[in-house]
Design a protein around this motif. Structure first.
Motif, PDB file in Angstrom:
ATOM      1  N   GLU A 144     -16.245  11.925  -3.902  1.00  0.00           N
ATOM      2  CA  GLU A 144     -15.333  12.891  -3.296  1.00  0.00           C
ATOM      3  C   GLU A 144     -16.085  14.124  -2.826  1.00  0.00           C
ATOM      4  OE1 GLU A 144     -11.877  13.179  -5.882  1.00  0.00           O
ATOM      5  OE2 GLU A 144     -11.808  10.976  -5.714  1.00  0.00           O
TER       6      GLU A 144
ATOM      7  N   LEU B   8      -6.512   2.178   8.880  1.00  0.00           N
ATOM      8  CA  LEU B   8      -5.889   2.956   7.811  1.00  0.00           C
ATOM      9  C   LEU B   8      -5.445   2.046   6.661  1.00  0.00           C
ATOM     10  CD1 LEU B   8      -5.079   5.821   7.018  1.00  0.00           C
ATOM     11  CD2 LEU B   8      -2.836   5.395   8.047  1.00  0.00           C
TER      12      LEU B   8
ATOM     13  N   VAL C   1       0.823  -1.210   0.000  1.00  0.00           N
ATOM     14  CA  VAL C   1       0.000   0.000   0.000  1.00  0.00           C
ATOM     15  C   VAL C   1       0.858   1.260   0.000  1.00  0.00           C
ATOM     16  CG1 VAL C   1      -2.037  -1.058   1.076  1.00  0.00           C
ATOM     17  CG2 VAL C   1      -0.235  -0.094   2.527  1.00  0.00           C
TER      18      VAL C   1
ATOM     19  N   ALA D 288     -16.404  -0.113  -3.354  1.00  0.00           N
ATOM     20  CA  ALA D 288     -16.089   0.726  -4.509  1.00  0.00           C
ATOM     21  C   ALA D 288     -17.173   1.776  -4.757  1.00  0.00           C
ATOM     22  CB  ALA D 288     -15.909  -0.145  -5.757  1.00  0.00           C
TER      23      ALA D 288
ATOM     24  N   SER E 187     -20.440   4.885   5.148  1.00  0.00           N
ATOM     25  CA  SER E 187     -19.796   5.058   3.839  1.00  0.00           C
ATOM     26  C   SER E 187     -20.170   3.916   2.884  1.00  0.00           C
ATOM     27  CB  SER E 187     -18.274   5.160   3.981  1.00  0.00           C
ATOM     28  OG  SER E 187     -17.681   3.884   4.142  1.00  0.00           O
TER      29      SER E 187
ATOM     30  N   GLN F  17      -8.428   1.096   4.625  1.00  0.00           N
ATOM     31  CA  GLN F  17      -8.862   2.204   3.750  1.00  0.00           C
ATOM     32  C   GLN F  17      -7.983   2.310   2.503  1.00  0.00           C
ATOM     33  OE1 GLN F  17      -8.952   5.621   6.445  1.00  0.00           O
ATOM     34  NE2 GLN F  17     -11.150   5.684   6.085  1.00  0.00           N
ATOM     35  N   LYS F  18      -6.714   1.992   2.666  1.00  0.00           N
ATOM     36  CA  LYS F  18      -5.806   2.039   1.504  1.00  0.00           C
ATOM     37  C   LYS F  18      -6.100   0.885   0.544  1.00  0.00           C
ATOM     38  CE  LYS F  18      -2.098   4.620   3.692  1.00  0.00           C
ATOM     39  NZ  LYS F  18      -0.748   4.591   4.285  1.00  0.00           N
TER      40      LYS F  18
ATOM     41  N   VAL G 166      -0.314   4.682  -1.581  1.00  0.00           N
ATOM     42  CA  VAL G 166      -1.754   4.615  -1.871  1.00  0.00           C
ATOM     43  C   VAL G 166      -2.504   5.506  -0.881  1.00  0.00           C
ATOM     44  CG1 VAL G 166      -3.772   3.086  -1.991  1.00  0.00           C
ATOM     45  CG2 VAL G 166      -1.527   2.246  -2.708  1.00  0.00           C
ATOM     46  N   GLU G 167      -3.365   6.363  -1.398  1.00  0.00           N
ATOM     47  CA  GLU G 167      -4.190   7.217  -0.535  1.00  0.00           C
ATOM     48  C   GLU G 167      -5.346   6.400   0.033  1.00  0.00           C
ATOM     49  OE1 GLU G 167      -3.941  10.563   0.332  1.00  0.00           O
ATOM     50  OE2 GLU G 167      -1.915  10.302  -0.494  1.00  0.00           O
ATOM     51  N   PRO G 168      -5.725   6.643   1.283  1.00  0.00           N
ATOM     52  CA  PRO G 168      -6.879   5.932   1.845  1.00  0.00           C
ATOM     53  C   PRO G 168      -8.201   6.438   1.266  1.00  0.00           C
ATOM     54  CG  PRO G 168      -6.018   7.509   3.443  1.00  0.00           C
ATOM     55  CD  PRO G 168      -5.078   7.531   2.268  1.00  0.00           C
ATOM     56  N   THR G 169      -9.197   5.555   1.179  1.00  0.00           N
ATOM     57  CA  THR G 169     -10.546   5.941   0.771  1.00  0.00           C
ATOM     58  C   THR G 169     -11.446   5.924   2.003  1.00  0.00           C
ATOM     59  OG1 THR G 169     -10.339   5.028  -1.452  1.00  0.00           O
ATOM     60  CG2 THR G 169     -12.576   5.233  -0.592  1.00  0.00           C
ATOM     61  N   ALA G 170     -11.989   7.097   2.345  1.00  0.00           N
ATOM     62  CA  ALA G 170     -12.945   7.144   3.448  1.00  0.00           C
ATOM     63  C   ALA G 170     -14.359   7.079   2.892  1.00  0.00           C
ATOM     64  CB  ALA G 170     -12.764   8.425   4.260  1.00  0.00           C
ATOM     65  N   HIS G 171     -14.504   7.543   1.661  1.00  0.00           N
ATOM     66  CA  HIS G 171     -15.805   7.692   1.037  1.00  0.00           C
ATOM     67  C   HIS G 171     -15.614   7.536  -0.459  1.00  0.00           C
ATOM     68  CE1 HIS G 171     -19.619   8.895   2.718  1.00  0.00           C
ATOM     69  NE2 HIS G 171     -18.963   9.192   3.833  1.00  0.00           N
ATOM     70  N   THR G 172     -16.596   6.927  -1.148  1.00  0.00           N
ATOM     71  CA  THR G 172     -16.357   6.668  -2.566  1.00  0.00           C
ATOM     72  C   THR G 172     -16.652   7.866  -3.448  1.00  0.00           C
ATOM     73  OG1 THR G 172     -18.557   5.704  -2.738  1.00  0.00           O
ATOM     74  CG2 THR G 172     -16.713   4.197  -2.387  1.00  0.00           C
TER      75      THR G 172
ATOM     76  N   ARG H 151      -8.923  -0.432   0.256  1.00  0.00           N
ATOM     77  CA  ARG H 151     -10.195  -0.034  -0.354  1.00  0.00           C
ATOM     78  C   ARG H 151      -9.953   0.795  -1.617  1.00  0.00           C
ATOM     79  NH1 ARG H 151     -15.283   3.243   2.544  1.00  0.00           N
ATOM     80  NH2 ARG H 151     -16.710   2.972   0.804  1.00  0.00           N
ATOM     81  N   THR H 152      -8.969   1.658  -1.575  1.00  0.00           N
ATOM     82  CA  THR H 152      -8.616   2.454  -2.769  1.00  0.00           C
ATOM     83  C   THR H 152      -8.235   1.530  -3.924  1.00  0.00           C
ATOM     84  OG1 THR H 152      -7.844   4.234  -1.343  1.00  0.00           O
ATOM     85  CG2 THR H 152      -7.047   4.242  -3.635  1.00  0.00           C
ATOM     86  N   LEU H 153      -7.448   0.490  -3.615  1.00  0.00           N
ATOM     87  CA  LEU H 153      -7.013  -0.434  -4.673  1.00  0.00           C
ATOM     88  C   LEU H 153      -8.213  -1.203  -5.243  1.00  0.00           C
ATOM     89  CD1 LEU H 153      -3.762  -1.765  -2.931  1.00  0.00           C
ATOM     90  CD2 LEU H 153      -3.918  -0.070  -4.789  1.00  0.00           C
TER      91      LEU H 153
ATOM     92  N   ARG I   1     -11.315  -0.074  -5.386  1.00  0.00           N
ATOM     93  CA  ARG I   1     -12.014   0.903  -6.251  1.00  0.00           C
ATOM     94  C   ARG I   1     -11.334   1.003  -7.609  1.00  0.00           C
ATOM     95  NH1 ARG I   1     -12.148   6.735  -3.814  1.00  0.00           N
ATOM     96  NH2 ARG I   1     -13.110   7.191  -5.812  1.00  0.00           N
TER      97      ARG I   1
END
Lengths: 94, 482
Positions: free
Chosen positions: A56, B369, A45, B427, B202, B372-373, A48-54, B375-377, B379
């Motif tokens: 923006e 954390l 990771v 996603a 979320s 959440q990262k 990689v930026e974290p996603t808090a919400h899908t 999760r980005t992958l 998406r």
């Protein structure tokens, strides 16, 4: 990490009290689940930026205008104990 | 023909042609519920008197005029109970309408009945309801799926023309698949969550259960839209979700995620889904293989993020302002601890503790954390796939409905039942489950669900693709013998 998991301490943080049976069962079930999620360590990771919400969202504002909302009676209609438009709880300060 | 068997749109056509009235339809529905719900157990309660008075004055010229819609017990309807199937909210009466209910009412629909579910929407079988058991209408010894098990069961059993549910990790699509109806999870933000009791903010999204794809589109037309009371609802232009229904599939590309077609899928489910894929090819769609490489991490990411959010959201149930309060209290701490400990069921406690742990000091970075990262992958996997295809095609659930009691002692095994639905919530994109055949188990036919996943805000296209298949196959016409 999951070896350090202490179900009673964590339950206390969430203001939950567990019976002996629950504590034993949850300790083993949650340790198993924490073991399962360890697989996330395999993922690279870095950067990689974290996603808090899908979607923006930045700050979402609305106009600060009064509008119709609950009456006091409606707002208190589900309170377990009340009197004089106030909710009654046990003494907070001893 | 018995009125209760009609789809929402057929019922509407009969209102408008004068063949029947909303009052007659409501009585037919109530008769059906009284006859079969003692077996199915989908409804927790119904306010028949209020529905009767609303049916008597219904305006059938409105988009859903006079049509009763059943509601999952986690969405507030003013004057009705709303318990999230939890003891902690027994006796709670909603003092307001959720935005989706306000929209249904404005469209002329009649919110009718409260539907059973897993407590606070935590579960995949509806066995976690603290109030009642719900059975699968196709085999009463089996689960209806969950968490919106009641919402799926009543539509499949012709005890509702349509219903609303909520989907946090598959809670609309999985029970729809297991009961044999159509369940749509809209794009995150498409439908307002105001008045939906929050589980994981979320991930949660409200959506319809229907007998047909067209009905799903008609309901989304009413439910969707920006709501000032939900700051995460999306500002998007109004659209008609029925506009692609009836279009052919020439030029449509469907992707089979290779990670969704590996071991562990029941052979009969696999066969039904592969037959559906062949049917799509016969209808002119092009099928290509795609990859969602981070699929195997989705369940782990989900159970960190969803429980973390739940542990915060469920902090509000403290016995002070509403809900059940413990008795003989020593002090305020005692009030919190005992009201919560006595009021929450086992799965809810388990998830609150897990969520509290992953957010607690010293563990936040390692669990929350990092999740959440990843999760980005996940998406990004979907973003890349939707550059190549119009929709993804796969099973909704790796298996048909299992027996009541089979999984209840093994939370991790239960969590893995959501393996094909969870990534979509992470996603944020949309998905639908629709019937694609049956698996035969112990001499009973059990529905199999086909899942189609669409890109963000592409519900109209997704519904069009689903409709083409539905109309070329007999599955949506099948009904359980009750």
């Amino acid at each position: 990490m999951s070896a350090e998991f202490d179900v009673r301490h964590t339950a206390h943080l969430a203001r939950l009290e567990l019976s002996e049976t629950e504590a034993t069962r949850f300790q083993s079930q949650l340790s198993q689940i924490l073991g399962y999620v360890e697989k996330l360590k395999e993922v690279d990771v870095s950067g990689v930026e974290p996603t808090a919400h899908t979607a923006e969202f930045l700050n979402v504002f609305r106009a600060d205008e009064p509008r119709d909302w609950f009456t006091t009676e409606e707002a208190l209609s589900n309170a377990p104990r009340q009197a004089n438009h106030l909710i009654i709880v046990p003494k907070v300060i001893e | 023909m018995d009125l209760h068997t009609l789809s929402l749109s057929s019922l509407q056509a009969r209102f408008r042609s004068g063949e029947t009235t909303p009052s007659e339809a409501l009585e037919a529905l109530e008769t059906r519920v009284a006859a079969v719900d003692p077996k199915v157990g989908g409804y927790l309660s119904r306010n028949l008197e209020r529905a009767r008075s609303e049916a008597a004055t219904a305006d059938i010229s409105l988009p859903l005029g006079g049509i009763p819609i059943a509601i999952k017990d986690v969405i507030n309807v003013k004057g009705d109970p709303c318990t999230a199937a939890s003891k902690i909210l027994q006796g709670y009466t909603s003092s307001y309408d959720a935005t989706v209910i306000r929209k249904l009412r404005a469209a002329g629909a009649i919110p009718f009945g409260r539907l059973n579910m897993d407590e606070f929407a935590m579960g995949s079988s509806t066995e976690n309801s603290a109030l009642q058991r719900t059975s699968n209408p196709w085999d009463l010894s089996r689960i209806p799926g969950g968490s919106s098990g009641g919402s799926a069961a009543v539509v499949a059993a012709d005890e509702a023309f349509a219903s609303l549910g909520s989907d946090t990790g598959g809670s609309i699509r999985q029970p729809a698949a297991l009961c044999g109806c159509v369940g749509l999870k809209p794009t995150y933000g498409r439908v307002s969550r105001f008045g939906l009791m929050a589980f994981a903010s979320s991930l949660d999204q409200i959506g319809p259960f229907t007998k047909t794809v067209k009905d799903s589109a008609l309901l989304l037309n009413v439910l969707s839209g920006k709501d000032p009371l939900d700051s995460t609802s999306l500002e998007t232009p109004a659209e008609d979700y029925t506009r692609f229904l009836g279009r052919d599939l020439k030029g449509v590309r469907l992707g089979m995620p290779k990670e969704y077609f590996i071991g562990g899928i029941d052979p009969q489910v696999n066969a039904a889904v592969r037959a559906a894929i062949s049917q799509y090819e016969a209808l002119g769609a092009e099928i290509v293989e795609v990859s969602l490489p981070h699929t195997e991490y989705a369940v782990a990411v989900y159970y960190i993020i969803a429980t973390a959010e739940a542990s915060a959201n469920l902090a509000r149930y403290d016995g002070v302002r509403y809900g059940r309060r413990a008795e003989d209290l020593r002090n305020i701490q005692d009030l919190y601890v005992r009201s919560r400990s006595e009021g929450f069921g086992e799965e809810v406690k388990r998830r609150i503790i897990l969520g509290t742990y992953v957010l607690s000091s010293g563990y936040y970075d390692a669990y929350y954390l990092r999740a959440q990262k990843v999760r980005t992958l996940i998406r990004q996997d979907f973003e890349n796939a939707f550059k190549k295809v119009d929709a993804l095609i796969c099973p909704t659930s790796p298996e048909a409905a299992f027996k009541i009691g089979d999984r209840s002692g093994d939370p991790l095994k239960m969590y893995l039942a959501d393996i094909f639905t969870i990534a979509t919530n992470l996603a944020g994109n949309c998905g639908i489950s629709l019937p694609c055949g049956f698996a035969e188990m112990e001499g009973r036919r059990l529905p199999v669900g086909l899942q189609l996943l669409g890109n963000n805000l592409e519900e109209a296209k997704l519904l069009g693709i689903a409709h083409a298949y539905e109309q070329s196959t007999p599955w949506h016409k099948e009904r359980p013998a009750l």
